[in-house]
Motif scaffolding. Structure first.
Motif, PDB file in Angstrom:
ATOM      1  N   VAL A  41       3.261  -3.069  -4.474  1.00 43.28           N
ATOM      2  CA  VAL A  41       3.061  -2.598  -3.040  1.00 43.28           C
ATOM      3  C   VAL A  41       4.505  -1.417  -2.739  1.00 43.28           C
ATOM      4  O   VAL A  41       4.187  -0.596  -1.836  1.00 43.28           O
ATOM      5  N   LYS A  45       3.723   2.079  -1.161  1.00 41.56           N
ATOM      6  CA  LYS A  45       4.281   2.760   0.016  1.00 41.56           C
ATOM      7  C   LYS A  45       5.052   4.121  -0.088  1.00 41.56           C
ATOM      8  O   LYS A  45       4.903   5.000   0.736  1.00 41.56           O
ATOM      9  N   MET A 228      -1.560  -1.648   4.011  1.00 42.88           N
ATOM     10  CA  MET A 228      -0.790  -0.938   4.832  1.00 42.88           C
ATOM     11  C   MET A 228      -1.008  -1.554   6.373  1.00 42.88           C
ATOM     12  O   MET A 228      -0.109  -1.941   7.134  1.00 42.88           O
ATOM     13  N   TRP A 232       2.153  -3.683   4.890  1.00 40.42           N
ATOM     14  CA  TRP A 232       2.540  -3.427   3.350  1.00 40.42           C
ATOM     15  C   TRP A 232       2.772  -4.585   2.716  1.00 40.42           C
ATOM     16  O   TRP A 232       3.862  -4.986   2.034  1.00 40.42           O
ATOM     17  N   GLU A 233       1.980  -5.499   2.484  1.00 38.61           N
ATOM     18  CA  GLU A 233       1.821  -6.706   1.504  1.00 38.61           C
ATOM     19  C   GLU A 233       0.565  -6.882   1.305  1.00 38.61           C
ATOM     20  O   GLU A 233      -0.653  -6.773   1.979  1.00 38.61           O
TER      21      GLU A 233
END
Length: 242
Positions: A41, A45, A228, A232-233
């Motif tokens: 992740v 990103k 997102m 962001w996980e």
């Protein structure tokens, strides 16, 4: 004087160590998997940020994507190669730092032995899929393709390029090499002038998590938008945990 100090017996020590070992064996795989997902992740990103910045700088130099010189589409492999090569050369590479030499190739040509992007395809079909290949300086491997739409009829087709597709394997040749796990799709719209994950192809900012979750379940390469949205996980209900 009586000594009240007590010591563990060898049997007690062995039993304790055995329990610790069992607990470690049960939890360690989960901890390792969680760590690997966090790394993926984080790289996703960063790839999003790198490509987004490159897109904005390219727009600043060349204007709205609808005016970019990527016309002349036909279905020939050679024509597709020329268009993707032109996009990468003029609109992408100058805005990326320290990339390796690019070439038009399949994933197999680039060194992959296994890859799963389209779930309905066999491994060999996925491996043969061609595009303009390049690697970012952090090891992320990209494949650039074009997306078309028929503006005519089935009898009189008028296929035109509507977007540039970018498939990103955020940890390169390392496994699992599967969409939704370490491979995600980005899209540059040549008609709407938008950049984002493929799931956001309508250009809307009113994303609905339930919709994105279902898209992710149906097509794992669409999962970037969901990640997102979830800050962001990969959330607990993320469908492609490993």
């Amino acid at each position: 004087m009586k000594n009240n100090n007590k010591a563990f017996t060898l049997a007690e020590v062995l039993i304790t160590l055995g329990i610790i070992g069992i607990i470690a064996a049960m939890t360690l795989p989960s901890i390792i998997a969680s760590y690997r997902r966090k790394v993926v992740v984080l790289r996703l990103k960063r790839t999003y940020s790198v490509l987004s910045q490159a897109f904005e700088r390219s727009k600043a130099d060349y204007g709205d994507p609808s005016g970019w010189d990527l016309s002349g589409y036909n279905e020939s492999v050679e024509n597709n190669r020329i268009i993707t090569e032109k996009f990468v050369k003029f609109y992408l590479v100058p805005y990326l730092a320290k990339i390796k030499e690019t070439k038009y190739a399949s994933w197999k040509d680039y060194g992959y032995k296994y890859i799963k992007i389209f779930s309905s395809w066999s491994n060999e079909q996925n491996l043969r899929n061609k595009g303009q290949m390049l690697a970012l300086n952090d090891g992320t491997i990209l494949q650039v393709n074009i997306a078309t739409s028929n503006k005519g009829t089935e009898e009189n087709r008028d296929d035109r390029i509507i977007a540039i597709m970018i498939w990103a394997d955020v940890n390169g040749l390392q496994m699992p090499n599967e969409a939704g796990k370490d491979i995600f799709a980005f899209r540059i719209g040549l008609t709407d002038g938008k950049f984002g994950f493929y799931a956001s192809h309508d250009g809307s900012k009113n994303y609905n998590r339930a919709v994105e979750l279902q898209r992710c379940k149906n097509n794992p390469y669409m999962c970037g938008q969901l990640i997102m949205l979830d800050n962001w996980e990969m959330a607990k209900d993320y469908p492609w945990l490993w």
